[in-house]
Scaffold this motif. Structure first.
Motif: not given
Length: 160
Positions: A82-93
């Protein structure tokens, strides 16, 4: 008095569930496609067709998200098909990168500081996760942190 307190509690729980869009109209529909590119990775959701995708929207400042990350890591290790894809919404890189390094997150993560990808799903409170089947159809929406390696979840994902 107890009856009134119970009624208020039930009402607040129902309103919270409505606010979190517990049963989104998207379930059973094709997952909205997106491409997110940050300084280290690029991910286009439709490139994962043919695999079950666990799409997780999160942020490093979110306590429940932080608590869930080891479970997502364990899931990816236990089920490499399977593919876990986590998309962070962090503004601070920098905070995002420090988090990944500190917690040794090795599955695919990408940062979407403009929050365009999660907006496509109506996800603004984190963590929220979508289970997408091999054909790109949304099968489930999970609200809040999950224990991704429990037997029921492994069985469910295996059957997709």
């Amino acid at each position: 008095m107890k009856l009134l307190a119970s009624a208020l509690l039930a009402s607040s729980l129902l309103l919270t569930a409505c606010e979190r869009n517990v049963k989104p109209g998207q379930i059973g529909g094709v997952a909205p496609d997106f491409t997110v590119t940050d300084s280290d990775h690029s991910a286009k959701l439709s490139n994962f067709r043919g695999k079950v995708v666990v799409l997780n929207f999160w942020a490093s400042w979110c306590g429940p998200c932080v608590a869930e990350m080891p479970s997502l890591q364990a899931l990816q290790e236990q089920m490499p098909n399977i593919q876990v894809l986590a998309v962070s919404t962090d503004g601070d890189g920098d905070a995002y990168k420090r988090f990944l390094d500190k917690h040794r997150i090795l599955f695919l993560t990408v940062r979407d500081a403009q929050q365009k990808s999660n907006a496509l799903y109506g996800s603004y409170r984190f963590p929220e996760t979508y289970i997408i089947d091999r054909k790109g159809v949304i099968r489930r929406k999970m609200i809040g942190p999950q224990e991704w390696t429990n037997p029921e979840m492994i069985d469910y994902l295996s059957k997709l």
